[in-house]
Design a protein around this motif. Structure first.
Motif, PDB file in Angstrom:
ATOM      1  N   UNK A  91       3.650  10.239  -7.049  1.00 55.27           N
ATOM      2  CA  UNK A  91       4.655  10.610  -8.049  1.00 55.27           C
ATOM      3  C   UNK A  91       4.021  10.794  -9.435  1.00 55.27           C
ATOM      4  N   UNK A  92       3.113   9.902  -9.789  1.00 58.24           N
ATOM      5  CA  UNK A  92       2.428  10.025 -11.091  1.00 58.24           C
ATOM      6  C   UNK A  92       1.595  11.303 -11.124  1.00 58.24           C
ATOM      7  N   UNK A  93       0.878  11.594 -10.025  1.00 60.16           N
ATOM      8  CA  UNK A  93       0.076  12.816  -9.972  1.00 60.16           C
ATOM      9  C   UNK A  93       0.949  14.062 -10.098  1.00 60.16           C
ATOM     10  N   UNK A 122       0.839  -1.214   0.000  1.00 59.30           N
ATOM     11  CA  UNK A 122       0.000   0.000   0.000  1.00 59.30           C
ATOM     12  C   UNK A 122       0.873   1.263   0.000  1.00 59.30           C
ATOM     13  N   UNK A 123       1.965   1.237   0.759  1.00 67.03           N
ATOM     14  CA  UNK A 123       2.881   2.381   0.783  1.00 67.03           C
ATOM     15  C   UNK A 123       3.501   2.608  -0.592  1.00 67.03           C
ATOM     16  N   UNK A 124       3.911   1.534  -1.254  1.00 66.80           N
ATOM     17  CA  UNK A 124       4.508   1.646  -2.584  1.00 66.80           C
ATOM     18  C   UNK A 124       3.483   2.174  -3.588  1.00 66.80           C
ATOM     19  N   UNK A 125       2.251   1.665  -3.499  1.00 63.47           N
ATOM     20  CA  UNK A 125       1.199   2.138  -4.406  1.00 63.47           C
ATOM     21  C   UNK A 125       0.895   3.617  -4.152  1.00 63.47           C
ATOM     22  N   UNK A 126       0.855   4.019  -2.893  1.00 59.73           N
ATOM     23  CA  UNK A 126       0.608   5.424  -2.554  1.00 59.73           C
ATOM     24  C   UNK A 126       1.739   6.298  -3.085  1.00 59.73           C
ATOM     25  N   UNK A 127       2.969   5.881  -2.877  1.00 58.79           N
ATOM     26  CA  UNK A 127       4.129   6.629  -3.357  1.00 58.79           C
ATOM     27  C   UNK A 127       4.097   6.761  -4.883  1.00 58.79           C
TER      28      UNK A 127
END
Length: 110
Positions: A30-32, A21-26
């Motif tokens: 970054x994409x945003x 979840x942390x990796x997906x949030x990061x």
């Protein structure tokens, strides 16, 4: 080899889930940020180009205004010249009428 008991399995599942979840949030953040930076860069470029087009249109507008002023000046000058010619024609008409009266009076008087 030692066996993993139930609490350890649930702890490993929790740690793995937290890492994912942390990796997906990061990655989402970054994409945003990348998309926002790209959009802002595009916005700046578009504003610059629109300002350039607006400047060109203003330049054309000023040239058209200059042409209108020249045309207005020519219009006034031509009207003044036509008025002068009208006055000259009126005087010429008066002189020709006076001459023709003088000539016809002389011819009819004989």
């Amino acid at each position: 080899m030692s066996a993993v008991n139930d609490p350890q399995v649930w702890t490993l599942i929790g740690v793995f889930t937290t890492i994912m979840l942390g990796a997906m949030t990061l990655m989402t953040v970054q994409i945003n940020r990348t998309i926002a930076a790209s959009i802002n860069g595009l916005r700046g470029e578009m504003i610059g180009r629109f300002d350039g087009v607006h400047g060109r249109i203003d330049g054309v507008h000023h040239r058209i205004d200059g042409v209108h002023h020249r045309i207005d000046g020519l219009h006034s000058e031509m009207n003044a010249r036509f008025d002068t010619m009208d006055t000259k024609f009126e005087h010429l008409d008066r002189d020709v009428t006076a001459l023709s009266r003088h000539i016809w009076r002389d011819t009819t008087g004989d």
